[in-house]
Design a protein around this motif. Structure first.
Motif, PDB file in Angstrom:
ATOM      1  N   TYR A  50       0.832  -1.200   0.000  1.00 10.30           N
ATOM      2  CA  TYR A  50       0.000   0.000   0.000  1.00 10.30           C
ATOM      3  C   TYR A  50       0.864   1.246   0.000  1.00 10.30           C
ATOM      4  N   ARG A  51       0.265   2.353  -0.406  1.00 12.56           N
ATOM      5  CA  ARG A  51       0.885   3.665  -0.288  1.00 12.56           C
ATOM      6  C   ARG A  51      -0.011   4.564   0.540  1.00 12.56           C
ATOM      7  N   ASP A  52       0.593   5.361   1.395  1.00 13.31           N
ATOM      8  CA  ASP A  52      -0.126   6.274   2.278  1.00 13.31           C
ATOM      9  C   ASP A  52       0.622   7.594   2.266  1.00 13.31           C
ATOM     10  N   ALA A  53       0.100   8.559   1.516  1.00 19.04           N
ATOM     11  CA  ALA A  53       0.793   9.833   1.353  1.00 19.04           C
ATOM     12  C   ALA A  53       0.084  10.934   2.117  1.00 19.04           C
ATOM     13  N   SER A  54       0.861  11.735   2.814  1.00 25.14           N
ATOM     14  CA  SER A  54       0.321  12.928   3.467  1.00 25.14           C
ATOM     15  C   SER A  54       0.197  14.029   2.425  1.00 25.14           C
ATOM     16  N   GLY A  55      -0.901  14.766   2.491  1.00 22.66           N
ATOM     17  CA  GLY A  55      -1.143  15.768   1.468  1.00 22.66           C
ATOM     18  C   GLY A  55      -1.462  17.120   2.041  1.00 22.66           C
ATOM     19  N   ALA A  56      -2.617  17.674   1.662  1.00 19.55           N
ATOM     20  CA  ALA A  56      -2.994  19.044   2.006  1.00 19.55           C
ATOM     21  C   ALA A  56      -3.068  19.238   3.516  1.00 19.55           C
ATOM     22  N   VAL A  57      -2.365  20.245   4.006  1.00 21.90           N
ATOM     23  CA  VAL A  57      -2.309  20.514   5.441  1.00 21.90           C
ATOM     24  C   VAL A  57      -3.648  21.035   5.954  1.00 21.90           C
ATOM     25  N   GLY A  58      -4.330  21.833   5.157  1.00 21.31           N
ATOM     26  CA  GLY A  58      -5.559  22.455   5.621  1.00 21.31           C
ATOM     27  C   GLY A  58      -6.784  21.568   5.525  1.00 21.31           C
ATOM     28  N   SER A  59      -6.612  20.324   5.114  1.00 24.21           N
ATOM     29  CA  SER A  59      -7.749  19.422   4.952  1.00 24.21           C
ATOM     30  C   SER A  59      -7.604  18.238   5.896  1.00 24.21           C
ATOM     31  N   SER A  60      -8.748  17.726   6.348  1.00 28.04           N
ATOM     32  CA  SER A  60      -8.745  16.506   7.156  1.00 28.04           C
ATOM     33  C   SER A  60      -9.310  15.331   6.365  1.00 28.04           C
ATOM     34  N   ASP A  61      -9.634  15.559   5.092  1.00 23.66           N
ATOM     35  CA  ASP A  61     -10.265  14.542   4.267  1.00 23.66           C
ATOM     36  C   ASP A  61      -9.284  13.447   3.873  1.00 23.66           C
ATOM     37  N   ILE A  62      -9.812  12.233   3.775  1.00 29.31           N
ATOM     38  CA  ILE A  62      -9.019  11.051   3.405  1.00 29.31           C
ATOM     39  C   ILE A  62      -9.663  10.422   2.184  1.00 29.31           C
ATOM     40  N   VAL A  63      -8.859  10.029   1.204  1.00 32.23           N
ATOM     41  CA  VAL A  63      -9.373   9.308   0.044  1.00 32.23           C
ATOM     42  C   VAL A  63      -8.644   7.975  -0.066  1.00 32.23           C
TER      43      VAL A  63
END
Length: 292
Positions: A50-63
């Protein structure tokens, strides 16, 4: 005539023997980077990539991204960066039997197992108590439907689904037209073991291809989950798809699921819209996500 066939056979046998011993090709630099950027967790003694990337700091949404057949999480590479700019975490996995995950044999592959693997991954990541957005394609659509059924029926350990976006999958068995090679392999017969043996990709084996039969057997369960859900639902569709052809598929989708929104891409976009038109696909998905 008999001598001619004998000569062909004598020539073919050594060629096949040589072919079967050719080592697999080396991974491209892009695939090596994809694998090195990922991790593994263990589900029922199987190693799942699996891959788990951290993204946008201002968002708490997960896809969470669910790939198609017969490929892998790498299907999403063209929109990966775009997703990380919108979501706090972007997660993708290779289902068992696919990509960099284990490919056990013999093994009874099933959509139910793949759904449990998704649950297991989110549990491993400590995310089972958080709502996630599911983005799926093809085979992954069916896995998403099973996850939705479990969510709607409050199954213990089920994924909390915030939204579901499907794309070019065999949602309706009656409008799904598998390729000839898929039909041959799933139904068996004398030629099936030969093709399976000659294939470089084990995921063409009959065990994995049973998902086509599973879709028919569990149609009411999986289509019913889409019909009864209150989860925001969207479809991104490449209309040149030979597997789920237009207009047959789209007409039935709109008839059965009138509450779902739909994005139809350009006429030349086919079965892999996220690869054929990544910008159009990404924009369609983000417009859906930003609409609720």
């Amino acid at each position: 005539m008999r001598e001619w066939w004998l000569q062909v056979g004598l020539l073919t046998v050594p060629l096949i023997a040589v072919y079967l011993h050719i080592p697999p090709p080396k991974l491209s630099p892009a695939l090596q980077l994809w694998r090195s950027s990922g991790s593994y967790f263990t589900f029922q003694n199987q190693n799942i990539f699996y891959r788990d990337a951290s993204g946008a700091v201002g968002s708490s949404d997960i896809v969470v991204l669910l790939h198609g057949f017969p490929t892998s999480s790498y299907d999403w590479w063209k929109i990966w960066e775009g997703l990380t700019q919108r979501f706090n975490r972007v997660i993708a996995l290779d289902f068992v039997g696919f990509g960099f995950s284990d490919k056990p044999r013999p093994h009874q592959y099933s959509i139910f197992e793949q759904a449990s693997i998704v649950e297991g991954l989110l549990d491993h990541l400590g995310l089972l108590n958080q709502r996630v957005n599911l983005l799926s394609h093809d085979y992954g659509d069916t896995v998403a439907q099973e996850l939705l059924h479990r969510y709607e029926h409050n199954t213990t350990g089920s994924v909390l689904i915030n939204s579901l976006c499907l794309s070019n999958g065999g949602i309706f068995p009656e409008t799904h037209h598998p390729r000839l090679i898929q039909t041959i392999l799933k139904d068996g017969g004398l030629i099936s073991p030969i093709i399976t043996r000659l294939s470089n990709y084990f995921f063409f084996a009959r065990g994995i291809l049973q998902f086509i039969n599973q879709r028919k057997k569990h149609r009411d369960r999986w289509v019913g989950a889409l019909q009864s859900t209150s989860v925001p639902l969207h479809l991104i569709y490449g209309p040149l798809d030979p597997v789920n052809p237009h207009p047959e598929f789209l007409q039935l989708y709109k008839q059965v699921l009138p509450m779902s929104t739909v994005s139809v891409l350009d006429d030349h976009i086919s079965h892999y819209p996220q690869l054929e038109d990544p910008l159009g696909f990404l924009n369609s998905y983000l417009n859906f996500i930003n609409s609720f």
